[in-house]
Design an enzyme around this catalytic site. Sequence first.
Site, mmCIF file in Angstrom:
data_model
loop_
_atom_site.group_PDB
_atom_site.id
_atom_site.type_symbol
_atom_site.label_atom_id
_atom_site.label_comp_id
_atom_site.label_asym_id
_atom_site.label_seq_id
_atom_site.Cartn_x
_atom_site.Cartn_y
_atom_site.Cartn_z
ATOM 1 N N THR A 15 0.812 -1.222 0.000
ATOM 2 C CA THR A 15 0.000 0.000 0.000
ATOM 3 C C THR A 15 0.842 1.266 0.000
ATOM 4 O O THR A 15 0.490 2.269 -0.627
ATOM 5 C CB THR A 15 -0.904 0.020 1.258
ATOM 6 O OG1 THR A 15 -1.790 -1.078 1.183
ATOM 7 C CG2 THR A 15 -1.718 1.291 1.343
ATOM 8 N N ASP A 59 1.477 -6.534 -4.590
ATOM 9 C CA ASP A 59 0.673 -6.568 -3.378
ATOM 10 C C ASP A 59 1.202 -7.787 -2.629
ATOM 11 O O ASP A 59 1.395 -8.849 -3.219
ATOM 12 C CB ASP A 59 -0.812 -6.760 -3.740
ATOM 13 C CG ASP A 59 -1.716 -6.696 -2.514
ATOM 14 O OD1 ASP A 59 -2.569 -5.807 -2.473
ATOM 15 O OD2 ASP A 59 -1.576 -7.557 -1.616
ATOM 16 N N THR A 167 2.304 -10.334 14.308
ATOM 17 C CA THR A 167 1.133 -10.781 13.550
ATOM 18 C C THR A 167 0.352 -9.535 13.143
ATOM 19 O O THR A 167 0.253 -8.594 13.932
ATOM 20 C CB THR A 167 0.212 -11.631 14.468
ATOM 21 O OG1 THR A 167 0.950 -12.760 14.906
ATOM 22 C CG2 THR A 167 -1.028 -12.102 13.751
ATOM 23 N N THR A 278 -0.445 -22.619 18.956
ATOM 24 C CA THR A 278 -1.764 -22.250 19.488
ATOM 25 C C THR A 278 -2.497 -21.230 18.602
ATOM 26 O O THR A 278 -1.870 -20.377 17.980
ATOM 27 C CB THR A 278 -1.673 -21.698 20.932
ATOM 28 O OG1 THR A 278 -2.966 -21.248 21.338
ATOM 29 C CG2 THR A 278 -0.689 -20.550 21.058
ATOM 30 N N CYS A 280 -4.347 -19.076 19.913
ATOM 31 C CA CYS A 280 -4.414 -17.852 20.723
ATOM 32 C C CYS A 280 -3.328 -16.883 20.272
ATOM 33 O O CYS A 280 -2.233 -17.293 19.898
ATOM 34 C CB CYS A 280 -4.204 -18.164 22.191
ATOM 35 S SG CYS A 280 -5.480 -19.214 22.879
HETATM 36 N N1 ASP Z 1 -2.720 -5.461 0.388
HETATM 37 C C1 ASP Z 1 -1.597 -4.678 0.815
HETATM 38 C C2 ASP Z 1 -0.361 -5.561 0.804
HETATM 39 O O1 ASP Z 1 -0.156 -6.322 1.701
HETATM 40 C C3 ASP Z 1 -1.853 -4.118 2.180
HETATM 41 C C4 ASP Z 1 -0.744 -3.223 2.720
HETATM 42 O O2 ASP Z 1 0.262 -2.964 2.099
HETATM 43 O O3 ASP Z 1 -0.895 -2.743 3.844
HETATM 44 O O4 ASP Z 1 0.404 -5.482 -0.127
#
Ligand code: ASP
Length: 344
Positions: A15, A59, A167, A278, A280
């Site tokens: 992005t 992307d 994550t 996990t 979690c």
């Molecule tokens: N869809 C984009 C990507 O992972 C999302 C981002 O860049 O934040 O390339």
Amino acid sequence: MSTSPNILLIYTGGTIGMIKDFETGALIAFDFDELLLNIPELKQLDCTISTLSFKEPIDSSDMNVDMWKNLGDIINSNYENYDGFVVLHGSDTMSYTASAVSFMFENLAKPIIFTGSQLPIGDLRTDAKENLITAVQIAALREKGKPVITEVGLYFEYKLLRANRTTKINAEHFEAFQSLNYPSLIESGVHLKVNKAFLRKVNRRKKMVYHTHFDNSIVIIKMFPGINEDILRRIFSIDTIKGIILETYGSGNTTTKKWFTGIIFDAIKRGIPVVNVTQCAGGSVEMGKYSTSVALKKAGVISGKDITTEAAVAKLMYLLGENLPLKVLKTIYETSLRGEMLEN
Ligand code: ASP
């Protein structure tokens, strides 16, 4: 001669460098030079920045193991010429790539900082500028002439986190990443507050070793109530599977149904490593704590301890790529290699 650090900025896509496609209205990756034009502030930093871009920025949903290797090769072939690296990457799979890169570079003695953004750099309210500028500053951070960070980090929204502990937890908030099982390495406020006790120490006598082979013949099975025996049997009988990650409940629990534990037992008997991770977001696998994980422990399931699924995937592909006997793979898997899991 300039003594300011040399930083290599690598653009893979995401992005941060996207614009709206005229016809579809969807976000697509655009030219890296334009991205840099949007941040003239970079010139004011006390370091020399060189840039490199993937030929076709992507992307990050299109990321794969070959591109991990491309990225690793770029860093490895420039390793001696730069003091630090900043990787611009889409946030969707950033934790996977950054985890993989952490396994690629054994005895890393320089910073490799991943960052990206939730809004494109051209957007008025973008988070890209702060993320990129501070990521570069962190990559250039030195104490007594030595880099402060000597590991793979992920910088997003005022925090540097250990990359293989992260994550993506939010597709909306600027604070998109979390590291529930390990503290932040740096917090960015008026000053950069470095949490020194939690940084990975480097042994400068050891040479950096570069690893490139990832074997992606693996699958993730996420436990859910009602999981289907027939479907699971079919998946486990696919003869090209070389490794399985089980995303289990709580501290590593699964159904105790005989058919299920039998499938796991058979897979391990066939030499296939099964890793227990996990579902979690925080906490650790502890097989044997509840009766619902005793059979897994007996069968020889590998404990992923408090590893994230992202790092578990990268670590399994990495160790399968090293062609180890199952017993050795289990021992190494249960050992923290790059700070990705509890030490013991
Ligand atoms: N869809 C984009 C990507 O992972 C999302 C981002 O860049 O934040 O390339």
